[in-house]
Motif scaffolding. Sequence first.
Motif, PDB file in Angstrom:
ATOM      1  N   ASN A  85       0.859  -1.178   0.000  1.00  0.00           N
ATOM      2  CA  ASN A  85       0.000   0.000   0.000  1.00  0.00           C
ATOM      3  C   ASN A  85       0.899   1.234   0.000  1.00  0.00           C
ATOM      4  O   ASN A  85       1.822   1.332   0.802  1.00  0.00           O
ATOM      5  CB  ASN A  85      -0.898   0.009   1.244  1.00  0.00           C
ATOM      6  N   ILE A  86       0.622   2.165  -0.904  1.00  0.00           N
ATOM      7  CA  ILE A  86       1.370   3.420  -0.971  1.00  0.00           C
ATOM      8  C   ILE A  86       0.363   4.556  -0.820  1.00  0.00           C
ATOM      9  O   ILE A  86      -0.668   4.582  -1.500  1.00  0.00           O
ATOM     10  CB  ILE A  86       2.157   3.547  -2.288  1.00  0.00           C
ATOM     11  N   TYR A  87       0.670   5.497   0.081  1.00  0.00           N
ATOM     12  CA  TYR A  87      -0.227   6.601   0.396  1.00  0.00           C
ATOM     13  C   TYR A  87       0.465   7.931   0.095  1.00  0.00           C
ATOM     14  O   TYR A  87       1.619   8.144   0.489  1.00  0.00           O
ATOM     15  CB  TYR A  87      -0.615   6.559   1.878  1.00  0.00           C
ATOM     16  N   ASN A  88      -0.238   8.825  -0.589  1.00  0.00           N
ATOM     17  CA  ASN A  88       0.302  10.146  -0.891  1.00  0.00           C
ATOM     18  C   ASN A  88      -0.079  11.133   0.212  1.00  0.00           C
ATOM     19  O   ASN A  88      -1.182  11.666   0.238  1.00  0.00           O
ATOM     20  CB  ASN A  88      -0.195  10.660  -2.242  1.00  0.00           C
ATOM     21  N   ALA A  89       0.876  11.383   1.112  1.00  0.00           N
ATOM     22  CA  ALA A  89       0.672  12.345   2.195  1.00  0.00           C
ATOM     23  C   ALA A  89       1.119  13.747   1.791  1.00  0.00           C
ATOM     24  O   ALA A  89       1.095  14.658   2.605  1.00  0.00           O
ATOM     25  CB  ALA A  89       1.449  11.892   3.429  1.00  0.00           C
ATOM     26  N   ASP A  90       1.542  13.903   0.537  1.00  0.00           N
ATOM     27  CA  ASP A  90       2.061  15.184   0.067  1.00  0.00           C
ATOM     28  C   ASP A  90       0.926  16.175  -0.172  1.00  0.00           C
ATOM     29  O   ASP A  90      -0.253  15.809  -0.221  1.00  0.00           O
ATOM     30  CB  ASP A  90       2.857  14.961  -1.226  1.00  0.00           C
ATOM     31  N   SER A  91       1.287  17.436  -0.371  1.00  0.00           N
ATOM     32  CA  SER A  91       0.302  18.485  -0.653  1.00  0.00           C
ATOM     33  C   SER A  91       0.088  18.677  -2.153  1.00  0.00           C
ATOM     34  O   SER A  91      -0.611  19.589  -2.566  1.00  0.00           O
ATOM     35  CB  SER A  91       0.753  19.803  -0.020  1.00  0.00           C
ATOM     36  N   LEU A 108       5.754  -2.854 -12.854  1.00  0.00           N
ATOM     37  CA  LEU A 108       4.508  -3.537 -12.514  1.00  0.00           C
ATOM     38  C   LEU A 108       3.329  -2.602 -12.750  1.00  0.00           C
ATOM     39  O   LEU A 108       2.312  -3.007 -13.290  1.00  0.00           O
ATOM     40  CB  LEU A 108       4.529  -4.004 -11.054  1.00  0.00           C
ATOM     41  N   TRP A 109       3.469  -1.355 -12.301  1.00  0.00           N
ATOM     42  CA  TRP A 109       2.480  -0.323 -12.597  1.00  0.00           C
ATOM     43  C   TRP A 109       3.050   1.047 -12.301  1.00  0.00           C
ATOM     44  O   TRP A 109       4.021   1.190 -11.576  1.00  0.00           O
ATOM     45  CB  TRP A 109       1.158  -0.523 -11.862  1.00  0.00           C
ATOM     46  N   LYS A 110       2.405   2.044 -12.918  1.00  0.00           N
ATOM     47  CA  LYS A 110       2.765   3.447 -12.720  1.00  0.00           C
ATOM     48  C   LYS A 110       1.451   4.196 -12.547  1.00  0.00           C
ATOM     49  O   LYS A 110       0.526   4.033 -13.352  1.00  0.00           O
ATOM     50  CB  LYS A 110       3.533   3.976 -13.931  1.00  0.00           C
ATOM     51  N   ILE A 111       1.371   5.013 -11.474  1.00  0.00           N
ATOM     52  CA  ILE A 111       0.117   5.669 -11.160  1.00  0.00           C
ATOM     53  C   ILE A 111       0.381   7.063 -10.591  1.00  0.00           C
ATOM     54  O   ILE A 111       1.385   7.281  -9.925  1.00  0.00           O
ATOM     55  CB  ILE A 111      -0.714   4.827 -10.154  1.00  0.00           C
ATOM     56  N   THR A 112      -0.523   7.980 -10.872  1.00  0.00           N
ATOM     57  CA  THR A 112      -0.473   9.297 -10.254  1.00  0.00           C
ATOM     58  C   THR A 112      -1.487   9.311  -9.119  1.00  0.00           C
ATOM     59  O   THR A 112      -2.678   9.076  -9.334  1.00  0.00           O
ATOM     60  CB  THR A 112      -0.788  10.412 -11.265  1.00  0.00           C
ATOM     61  N   LEU A 113      -0.970   9.557  -7.915  1.00  0.00           N
ATOM     62  CA  LEU A 113      -1.819   9.627  -6.729  1.00  0.00           C
ATOM     63  C   LEU A 113      -2.100  11.088  -6.399  1.00  0.00           C
ATOM     64  O   LEU A 113      -1.186  11.889  -6.247  1.00  0.00           O
ATOM     65  CB  LEU A 113      -1.134   8.966  -5.536  1.00  0.00           C
ATOM     66  N   GLN A 114      -3.363  11.421  -6.281  1.00  0.00           N
ATOM     67  CA  GLN A 114      -3.744  12.759  -5.872  1.00  0.00           C
ATOM     68  C   GLN A 114      -3.515  12.903  -4.358  1.00  0.00           C
ATOM     69  O   GLN A 114      -3.261  11.924  -3.658  1.00  0.00           O
ATOM     70  CB  GLN A 114      -5.208  13.030  -6.229  1.00  0.00           C
ATOM     71  N   VAL A 115      -3.616  14.108  -3.854  1.00  0.00           N
ATOM     72  CA  VAL A 115      -3.432  14.374  -2.424  1.00  0.00           C
ATOM     73  C   VAL A 115      -4.380  13.491  -1.616  1.00  0.00           C
ATOM     74  O   VAL A 115      -5.577  13.441  -1.899  1.00  0.00           O
ATOM     75  CB  VAL A 115      -3.692  15.864  -2.117  1.00  0.00           C
ATOM     76  N   GLY A 116      -3.835  12.756  -0.640  1.00  0.00           N
ATOM     77  CA  GLY A 116      -4.645  11.915   0.229  1.00  0.00           C
ATOM     78  C   GLY A 116      -5.060  10.580  -0.356  1.00  0.00           C
ATOM     79  O   GLY A 116      -5.732   9.806   0.317  1.00  0.00           O
ATOM     80  N   GLU A 117      -4.684  10.271  -1.585  1.00  0.00           N
ATOM     81  CA  GLU A 117      -5.035   8.994  -2.203  1.00  0.00           C
ATOM     82  C   GLU A 117      -3.997   7.928  -1.873  1.00  0.00           C
ATOM     83  O   GLU A 117      -2.839   8.231  -1.602  1.00  0.00           O
ATOM     84  CB  GLU A 117      -5.127   9.112  -3.726  1.00  0.00           C
ATOM     85  N   SER A 118      -4.454   6.686  -1.952  1.00  0.00           N
ATOM     86  CA  SER A 118      -3.539   5.560  -1.789  1.00  0.00           C
ATOM     87  C   SER A 118      -3.848   4.510  -2.837  1.00  0.00           C
ATOM     88  O   SER A 118      -4.920   4.522  -3.451  1.00  0.00           O
ATOM     89  CB  SER A 118      -3.650   4.963  -0.387  1.00  0.00           C
ATOM     90  N   VAL A 119      -2.896   3.617  -3.040  1.00  0.00           N
ATOM     91  CA  VAL A 119      -3.082   2.495  -3.941  1.00  0.00           C
ATOM     92  C   VAL A 119      -2.640   1.243  -3.205  1.00  0.00           C
ATOM     93  O   VAL A 119      -1.646   1.248  -2.474  1.00  0.00           O
ATOM     94  CB  VAL A 119      -2.296   2.679  -5.269  1.00  0.00           C
TER      95      VAL A 119
END
Length: 109
Positions: free
Chosen positions: A36-42, A60-71
């Motif tokens: 699990n990866i979580y974007n804690a950035d602003s 394996l994958w590449k994803i853009t996480l918005q603020v507060g999102e996780s994968v």
Amino acid sequence: MSQFTHSLDGVLNGATPVTIVSSPAASTSRDVRFINIYNADSAAVTVTLRYVNGANTRILWKITLQVGESVKDETLPVLDATNKSITAVMAGAPATTNPDFVATYGDET
């Protein structure tokens, strides 16, 4: 065969690949249960998860996480050799806070 459960957490650094799940010991198979990866950035961040097999690296994958999102990924390869691992890298430096991760895996000997 005996099985051990491990958990690892940390942060991505925005500069170099970070090992999410390290290579298993000799004669050990590492079953990666989830990452699990979580974007804690602003700001939004792009994260690439990579499977390293010796000198070869595959995305394996590449994803853009918005603020507060996780994968969360539960469909990961078994690491069955001492030269296999899973790493993650983010594109560029974070605005304020590095994304964090947690990984759970089991070892079988």
